[in-house]
Design an enzyme around this catalytic site. Structure first.
Site, PDB file in Angstrom:
ATOM      1  N   ARG A 278       0.843  -1.188   0.000  1.00 43.90           N
ATOM      2  CA  ARG A 278       0.000   0.000   0.000  1.00 43.90           C
ATOM      3  C   ARG A 278       0.880   1.240   0.000  1.00 43.90           C
ATOM      4  O   ARG A 278       2.066   1.194   0.344  1.00 43.90           O
ATOM      5  CB  ARG A 278      -0.912   0.014   1.228  1.00 43.90           C
ATOM      6  CG  ARG A 278      -1.752  -1.251   1.421  1.00 43.90           C
ATOM      7  CD  ARG A 278      -2.530  -1.180   2.730  1.00 43.90           C
ATOM      8  NE  ARG A 278      -3.374  -2.340   2.961  1.00 43.90           N
ATOM      9  CZ  ARG A 278      -3.023  -3.411   3.672  1.00 43.90           C
ATOM     10  NH1 ARG A 278      -1.821  -3.465   4.237  1.00 43.90           N
ATOM     11  NH2 ARG A 278      -3.856  -4.421   3.828  1.00 43.90           N
ATOM     12  N   LYS A 303      -1.887  -1.927   8.476  1.00 39.05           N
ATOM     13  CA  LYS A 303      -3.315  -2.113   8.683  1.00 39.05           C
ATOM     14  C   LYS A 303      -3.572  -3.407   9.439  1.00 39.05           C
ATOM     15  O   LYS A 303      -2.894  -4.402   9.231  1.00 39.05           O
ATOM     16  CB  LYS A 303      -4.015  -2.141   7.313  1.00 39.05           C
ATOM     17  CG  LYS A 303      -5.507  -1.920   7.368  1.00 39.05           C
ATOM     18  CD  LYS A 303      -6.049  -1.810   5.958  1.00 39.05           C
ATOM     19  CE  LYS A 303      -7.551  -1.549   5.966  1.00 39.05           C
ATOM     20  NZ  LYS A 303      -8.096  -1.454   4.588  1.00 39.05           N
TER      21      LYS A 303
END
Length: 454
Positions: A278, A303
């Site tokens: 990401r 995350k």
């Protein structure tokens, strides 16, 4: 006791002398702006809003609008300095900012420079978090959930939006909760608002049941979420040729003032596609996260609170090795805790916003996304493409993808396989391989012998 304005203007001279200004002309600009500001201050009894408005009305005759806004930053920092050393009791701009309950000073300056400062300041006012009739209950619930270890960010934002709506509509304060929620549901007509309201109702039902366990559980309504999902934009699957074109553009990215930037963008794009990282993970990478001996890269606390160690192909490791050497030649820090993607001009790591802007610009230059706007392929579609293309390679190698999906979920940093299944977009190639696999494995099961038919 205030000691500014001082007639001899020694405070201005000391303040400018203590600044680390880059150019020789900067002290001149600072001295000019601060002297004009003190000239206006000496004509007023108090350092307040009226005095600031008077200075802004003097400024337009001397400076353009953009220059005047830059001078307000100079004044703002000088007032902070005077408050810090005790020369004034309070920075009036900071006091106005706190009264409006906003975080930045520039909107206050723009309001003061308007034709009606009082109305402009009133429009800036933001209600304080959890100040409504339900505020205490919601704040206690957010604190409780965070003390239990949850981030509880999105839920807190939904509660705060309702709280803000109630503060701006005081006539609803004495109404039942159902009436409040009914008005909140009708407050917006956006497509996602009904889904947000449904999620908010679930949280409020949880809060109320926590206070009174005798309340019956609320039956959730899945229809708003399904309606939003029906309008989701389908991901774009980049082909290997698309990725190669983007890599070529990244390597030749125009950047005369930062020669390392093309190599940085190239490596970012490579890791984004080959490792499925990401943008926030790219921005948080440290130099010490790359292990050339073990052939891995460590992604820390991303995350879902996960840290994962990813093995990388030899070709990607070779490119990373070349990049770190170029980074060292450009003067990048050798501290293992320094950012892997180092910004030459700022002397610090790239932010996730900068990473996203640069990679999206490469996608635009490759002709895969319109020159402007939010339409077209997204940066996050590189992760979708990585998943789909990996499954295609497994099919071509005769590997059953279902056996490998748990490993792929771990590699991507997902909580479970269900999160990875969202990334599987059915393309024509993928559908062809799946049909062929079914034909090979399933057709023999349909060949029923005479004994089966009997």
């Amino acid at each position: 006791m205030t000691i500014w304005p001082d007639p001899e203007r020694k405070l201005i001279a000391r303040y400018i002398a203590g600044l680390d200004l880059r150019t020789k002309n900067s002290p001149i600009y600072y001295r000019q702006a601060l002297n004009i500001f003190q000239d206006v201050a000496e004509r007023h009894a108090k350092l307040d809003k009226d005095m600031l408005v008077a200075w802004l009305h003097v400024s337009p005759g001397r400076w353009a609008t953009t220059t005047r806004l830059h001078r307000t930053r100079i004044i703002d920092r000088f007032l902070d300095h005077l408050e810090e050393i005790g020369a004034i009791e309070r920075n009036p701009v900071a006091a106005l900012r706190e009264a409006c309950n906003i975080k930045q000073c520039m909107p206050v300056w723009r309001a003061l420079a308007s034709s009606d400062p009082d109305s402009a300041l009133a429009e800036l006012y933001q209600p304080r978090p959890f100040g409504s009739v339900l505020g205490k209950m919601m704040a206690e619930h957010v604190t409780l959930m965070r003390n239990r270890g949850y981030k509880y960010t999105a839920q807190a934002v939904r509660l705060w939006r309702l709280d803000r709506f109630l503060q701006l509509n005081p006539e609803l304060q004495d109404q039942p909760l159902e009436v409040m929620l009914e008005h909140w549901s009708a407050a917006k007509t956006t497509r996602n608002h009904p889904n947000e309201c449904e999620k908010l109702k679930r949280v409020l039902a949880k809060i109320l049941r926590h206070k009174d366990p005798s309340l019956p559980p609320r039956r959730p309504d899945p229809s708003p979420e399904k309606e939003v999902a029906r309008h989701w934009r389908k991901p774009h699957i980049y082909t290997p040729a698309d990725v190669r074109r983007m890599l070529d553009i990244a390597r030749s990215y125009p950047s005369p003032r930062a020669p390392l930037r093309p190599s940085s963008i190239y490596t970012m794009l490579l890791l984004s596609y080959c490792a499925g990282l990401r943008r926030s993970e790219l921005a948080r990478l440290d130099l010490g996260d790359v292990d050339f001996q073990g052939g891995t890269i460590t992604i820390r606390q991303t995350k879902f609170h996960k840290t994962r160690i990813l093995p990388l192909p030899d070709s990607v490791l070779d490119e990373l090795r070349s990049y770190t050497q170029a980074r060292r030649r450009a003067g990048g820090s050798l501290d293992p805790r320094s950012g892997l993607f180092w910004h030459e001009q700022r002397g610090d790591r790239y932010t996730k916003e900068a990473v996203a802007w640069l990679l999206v610009d490469v996608i635009r230059r490759a002709g895969l996304k319109p020159p402007r706007g939010r339409t077209g392929p997204r940066l996050h579609d590189l992760r979708h493409s990585m998943v789909v293309n990996r499954i295609l390679e497994w099919y071509e190698a005769g590997i059953n993808p279902q056996d490998r999906l748990p490993f792929l979920a771990t590699y991507l940093g997902h909580r479970d396989i269900n999160s990875t299944l969202v990334y599987i977009t059915v393309t024509q190639d993928l559908l062809h391989h799946a049909n062929e696999r079914f034909r090979v494995l399933g057709v023999p099961c349909l060949n029923i012998g005479p004994e089966g038919r009997a």
